[in-house]
Each structure stands twice: as C-alpha cells, then as structure tokens.
Scaffold this motif. Structure first.
Motif, PDB file in Angstrom:
ATOM      1  N   GLU A 150       1.051  -1.209   0.040  1.00 59.43           N
ATOM      2  CA  GLU A 150      -0.355   0.495  -0.130  1.00 59.43           C
ATOM      3  C   GLU A 150       0.871   0.995  -0.297  1.00 59.43           C
ATOM      4  OE1 GLU A 150      -2.732  -0.345   3.550  1.00 59.43           O
ATOM      5  OE2 GLU A 150      -3.661  -2.339   2.728  1.00 59.43           O
ATOM      6  N   LEU A 151       1.935   1.111   0.879  1.00 61.16           N
ATOM      7  CA  LEU A 151       2.956   2.635   0.316  1.00 61.16           C
ATOM      8  C   LEU A 151       3.693   2.236  -0.445  1.00 61.16           C
ATOM      9  CD1 LEU A 151       4.174   4.963   1.450  1.00 61.16           C
ATOM     10  CD2 LEU A 151       5.960   2.580   2.956  1.00 61.16           C
ATOM     11  N   SER A 152       4.101   1.875  -1.227  1.00 60.83           N
ATOM     12  CA  SER A 152       4.745   1.310  -2.796  1.00 60.83           C
ATOM     13  C   SER A 152       3.876   2.564  -3.224  1.00 60.83           C
ATOM     14  CB  SER A 152       5.038   0.057  -3.250  1.00 60.83           C
ATOM     15  OG  SER A 152       5.076   0.435  -4.718  1.00 60.83           O
ATOM     16  N   ILE A 153       2.285   1.796  -3.013  1.00 63.43           N
ATOM     17  CA  ILE A 153       1.235   2.375  -4.287  1.00 63.43           C
ATOM     18  C   ILE A 153       1.209   3.639  -4.187  1.00 63.43           C
ATOM     19  CG2 ILE A 153      -0.633   2.750  -5.154  1.00 63.43           C
ATOM     20  CD1 ILE A 153      -1.321  -0.357  -4.092  1.00 63.43           C
ATOM     21  N   GLN A 154       0.988   4.323  -2.740  1.00 65.04           N
ATOM     22  CA  GLN A 154       0.805   5.735  -2.222  1.00 65.04           C
ATOM     23  C   GLN A 154       2.086   6.719  -2.768  1.00 65.04           C
ATOM     24  OE1 GLN A 154      -1.930   7.506  -1.078  1.00 65.04           O
ATOM     25  NE2 GLN A 154      -2.943   5.148  -1.670  1.00 65.04           N
ATOM     26  N   LEU A 155       3.281   6.469  -2.776  1.00 60.39           N
ATOM     27  CA  LEU A 155       4.325   6.794  -3.035  1.00 60.39           C
ATOM     28  C   LEU A 155       4.257   6.908  -4.874  1.00 60.39           C
ATOM     29  CD1 LEU A 155       6.976   5.152  -1.076  1.00 60.39           C
ATOM     30  CD2 LEU A 155       6.082   7.938  -0.160  1.00 60.39           C
ATOM     31  N   ALA A 156       3.705   5.451  -5.706  1.00 57.96           N
ATOM     32  CA  ALA A 156       4.147   5.871  -6.869  1.00 57.96           C
ATOM     33  C   ALA A 156       3.087   6.500  -7.478  1.00 57.96           C
ATOM     34  CB  ALA A 156       3.092   4.575  -7.337  1.00 57.96           C
ATOM     35  N   LEU A 157       1.915   7.282  -6.678  1.00 63.47           N
ATOM     36  CA  LEU A 157       0.469   8.065  -6.667  1.00 63.47           C
ATOM     37  C   LEU A 157       1.561   9.423  -6.489  1.00 63.47           C
ATOM     38  CD1 LEU A 157      -2.357   6.218  -5.722  1.00 63.47           C
ATOM     39  CD2 LEU A 157      -1.959   6.438  -7.662  1.00 63.47           C
ATOM     40  N   LEU A 158       2.263   9.640  -5.603  1.00 67.85           N
ATOM     41  CA  LEU A 158       2.584  10.568  -4.813  1.00 67.85           C
ATOM     42  C   LEU A 158       3.777  11.117  -5.901  1.00 67.85           C
ATOM     43  CD1 LEU A 158       3.244  13.341  -2.570  1.00 67.85           C
ATOM     44  CD2 LEU A 158       4.483  11.188  -1.934  1.00 67.85           C
ATOM     45  N   ASN A 159       4.403  10.536  -6.426  1.00 66.96           N
ATOM     46  CA  ASN A 159       5.237  10.859  -6.790  1.00 66.96           C
ATOM     47  C   ASN A 159       4.594  11.408  -8.829  1.00 66.96           C
ATOM     48  OD1 ASN A 159       7.999  10.282  -5.507  1.00 66.96           O
ATOM     49  ND2 ASN A 159       8.069   8.135  -6.017  1.00 66.96           N
ATOM     50  N   HIS A 160       4.092  10.718  -9.043  1.00 65.07           N
ATOM     51  CA  HIS A 160       2.953  10.564 -10.329  1.00 65.07           C
ATOM     52  C   HIS A 160       2.740  12.338 -10.018  1.00 65.07           C
ATOM     53  CE1 HIS A 160       1.137   9.986 -14.022  1.00 65.07           C
ATOM     54  NE2 HIS A 160      -0.202  10.248 -13.535  1.00 65.07           N
ATOM     55  N   GLN A 161       1.815  12.050  -9.137  1.00 61.84           N
ATOM     56  CA  GLN A 161       1.561  13.740  -9.311  1.00 61.84           C
ATOM     57  C   GLN A 161       2.411  14.739  -9.313  1.00 61.84           C
ATOM     58  OE1 GLN A 161      -2.199  15.319  -9.364  1.00 61.84           O
ATOM     59  NE2 GLN A 161      -2.454  12.821  -8.805  1.00 61.84           N
ATOM     60  N   VAL A 162       3.218  14.079  -8.271  1.00 60.87           N
ATOM     61  CA  VAL A 162       4.540  15.317  -8.430  1.00 60.87           C
ATOM     62  C   VAL A 162       4.896  15.822 -10.076  1.00 60.87           C
ATOM     63  CG1 VAL A 162       6.723  16.080  -8.370  1.00 60.87           C
ATOM     64  CG2 VAL A 162       5.520  15.348  -6.357  1.00 60.87           C
ATOM     65  N   GLY A 163       4.783  14.555 -10.422  1.00 61.62           N
ATOM     66  CA  GLY A 163       5.394  14.811 -11.979  1.00 61.62           C
ATOM     67  C   GLY A 163       4.734  15.588 -13.146  1.00 61.62           C
ATOM     68  N   GLN A 164       3.144  14.972 -12.888  1.00 63.92           N
ATOM     69  CA  GLN A 164       2.132  16.015 -13.762  1.00 63.92           C
ATOM     70  C   GLN A 164       2.446  17.592 -13.416  1.00 63.92           C
ATOM     71  OE1 GLN A 164      -1.402  14.267 -12.612  1.00 63.92           O
ATOM     72  NE2 GLN A 164      -1.425  12.713 -14.997  1.00 63.92           N
ATOM     73  N   ARG A 165       2.885  17.899 -12.202  1.00 65.84           N
ATOM     74  CA  ARG A 165       2.753  18.881 -11.670  1.00 65.84           C
ATOM     75  C   ARG A 165       4.040  19.464 -12.668  1.00 65.84           C
ATOM     76  NH1 ARG A 165      -0.196  21.278  -6.733  1.00 65.84           N
ATOM     77  NH2 ARG A 165      -1.864  19.996  -6.149  1.00 65.84           N
ATOM     78  N   LEU A 166       4.668  18.959 -12.763  1.00 64.86           N
ATOM     79  CA  LEU A 166       5.824  19.330 -13.106  1.00 64.86           C
ATOM     80  C   LEU A 166       6.573  19.179 -14.609  1.00 64.86           C
ATOM     81  CD1 LEU A 166       8.596  18.318 -10.018  1.00 64.86           C
ATOM     82  CD2 LEU A 166       7.988  20.664 -10.928  1.00 64.86           C
ATOM     83  N   ASP A 167       5.305  18.617 -15.123  1.00 64.61           N
ATOM     84  CA  ASP A 167       4.930  18.078 -16.890  1.00 64.61           C
ATOM     85  C   ASP A 167       6.343  17.658 -17.613  1.00 64.61           C
ATOM     86  OD1 ASP A 167       4.208  18.612 -19.291  1.00 64.61           O
ATOM     87  OD2 ASP A 167       4.855  20.054 -20.126  1.00 64.61           O
ATOM     88  N   MET A 168       6.478  16.700 -15.976  1.00 59.45           N
ATOM     89  CA  MET A 168       7.565  15.316 -16.652  1.00 59.45           C
ATOM     90  C   MET A 168       6.810  14.123 -16.443  1.00 59.45           C
ATOM     91  SD  MET A 168      10.739  15.254 -13.120  1.00 59.45           S
ATOM     92  CE  MET A 168      11.222  16.573 -13.384  1.00 59.45           C
ATOM     93  N   ARG A 169       7.849  13.382 -16.914  1.00 62.03           N
ATOM     94  CA  ARG A 169       7.160  11.935 -17.112  1.00 62.03           C
ATOM     95  C   ARG A 169       7.711  11.310 -15.540  1.00 62.03           C
ATOM     96  NH1 ARG A 169       8.264   9.477 -23.062  1.00 62.03           N
ATOM     97  NH2 ARG A 169       6.654  11.186 -23.454  1.00 62.03           N
ATOM     98  N   ASP A 170       6.261  10.413 -15.077  1.00 60.12           N
ATOM     99  CA  ASP A 170       7.415   9.235 -13.730  1.00 60.12           C
ATOM    100  C   ASP A 170       8.806   9.159 -14.094  1.00 60.12           C
ATOM    101  OD1 ASP A 170       4.875  10.028 -13.041  1.00 60.12           O
ATOM    102  OD2 ASP A 170       4.025   7.400 -13.148  1.00 60.12           O
ATOM    103  N   VAL A 171       9.025   8.111 -15.526  1.00 58.76           N
ATOM    104  CA  VAL A 171      10.749   7.098 -15.118  1.00 58.76           C
ATOM    105  C   VAL A 171      11.244   8.572 -15.070  1.00 58.76           C
ATOM    106  CG1 VAL A 171      10.217   8.115 -18.007  1.00 58.76           C
ATOM    107  CG2 VAL A 171      11.843   5.906 -17.042  1.00 58.76           C
ATOM    108  N   ASP A 172      10.653   9.897 -15.805  1.00 55.97           N
ATOM    109  CA  ASP A 172      12.180  11.513 -16.181  1.00 55.97           C
ATOM    110  C   ASP A 172      12.383  11.888 -14.124  1.00 55.97           C
ATOM    111  OD1 ASP A 172      11.760  11.266 -18.213  1.00 55.97           O
ATOM    112  OD2 ASP A 172      10.955  12.435 -18.836  1.00 55.97           O
ATOM    113  N   LEU A 173      11.747  11.584 -13.544  1.00 64.42           N
ATOM    114  CA  LEU A 173      11.253  11.882 -11.816  1.00 64.42           C
ATOM    115  C   LEU A 173      12.047  10.751 -11.485  1.00 64.42           C
ATOM    116  CD1 LEU A 173      10.433  14.208  -9.587  1.00 64.42           C
ATOM    117  CD2 LEU A 173       8.435  12.872  -9.846  1.00 64.42           C
ATOM    118  N   ASP A 174      12.097   9.406 -11.712  1.00 67.22           N
ATOM    119  CA  ASP A 174      12.827   9.011 -11.277  1.00 67.22           C
ATOM    120  C   ASP A 174      14.828   8.589 -11.348  1.00 67.22           C
ATOM    121  OD1 ASP A 174      10.485   7.492  -9.868  1.00 67.22           O
ATOM    122  OD2 ASP A 174      10.726   5.784 -11.183  1.00 67.22           O
TER     123      ASP A 174
END
Length: 161
Positions: A26-50
C-alpha cells in the motif's frame, strides 16, 4: 510453553508479517501516486522524475551508469536525459576525471520546486518519525534497508531472466 501457546504465537507472527507486507504494498502504491502527481505538476514523466532523483542522490553520473542504476536501456536513457535537460532539470558537463566523458548533474536552481511539492509528505514524515524512540527508529531503518536490499535482489534476478 505449551504446544498450543506456541502455535498461537506462530499464527500471530504470521498475521503480523502478512500485515507488514500488505502495508508495504500500500505504501508503494501511495508513493507511486504521490510521485505521479509531482511529475504531473512539473510536466515530467514518471521515469524522468525517477531518473532525476537518482541523479540528485548519486550524481554527477554518466549516462551509462545512470541507465544501469535505473534499469533502463541506454537509448531510453538518452531520451530521458534530453527531456530533463530541455526542462532545465539537469546539466550535462565534462567529467572532472576524464574530460572526454560527459556527466549529468541536477540543476540546483530547480531543486526548490521539487522540494516544495514534497513538503507535505516530508512534514508528515517528520511528525510521524518524531513519535518513535531512537531504538525504534533504528529497527525501522534496519527493516527498510533490508527490504530495499530484498527489492534490489528480486529486481536483479528478474533482469537476468
């Protein structure tokens, strides 16, 4: 201790272990969702943020070293680095050790943007961790390091298959 009490202890321990594994998922999913939201705000793909996170923590790095760390094909990494550079998130520069080599580093001036987007989670973590003793934090840190190592091993095994 009776055999019945011992069996009860084993059942309780199994239930707790299952609960820990479920919480980790569940934590893994929540962190992935948080990272996805951050990436969207920055106009960045998930892999780019990683990859930007890897560069920030381990850089400066060469593209090949980063590709290995991220588990990505070098051609994929070229596209990631091009997008990050275009967005002003990284800087490509000559390696101080080998002037022929190019390394990438995170652009310091952009770090505050990311930090701000994670400030809610960071604040929550500070408050949460403040409620634990030093001994408890040591156990948690040990568990997380071992869990990370197990993840690295599992990932490496899958990559070899």
């Amino acid at each position: 201790m009776s055999a019945e009490a011992s069996a009860d202890d084993r059942r309780r321990k199994r239930r707790l272990a299952v609960s820990v594994r479920e919480s980790m998922r569940e934590l893994s999913i929540q962190l992935a969702l948080l990272n996805h939201q951050v990436g969207q705000r920055l106009d960045m793909r998930d892999v780019d943020l990683d990859c930007l996170d890897l560069i920030s923590r381990h850089g400066p790095l060469g593209a090949s070293a980063l590709a290995r760390l991220a588990g990505l094909h070098p051609a994929t990494m070229t596209g990631v680095l091009d997008r990050l550079e275009k967005g002003g998130w990284i800087v490509r520069e000559r390696s101080p050790e080998d002037r022929r080599a190019i390394v990438v580093r995170a652009a310091k001036e952009r770090g505050a943007e990311i930090y701000q987007l994670y400030s809610g989670m960071n604040g929550s973590m500070e408050e949460l961790l403040g409620g634990y003793s030093e001994t408890e934090l040591s156990v948690i840190a040990d568990f997380l390091a071992r869990a990370r190592d197990a993840g690295v091993t599992a990932t490496d095994e899958l990559a070899r298959d």
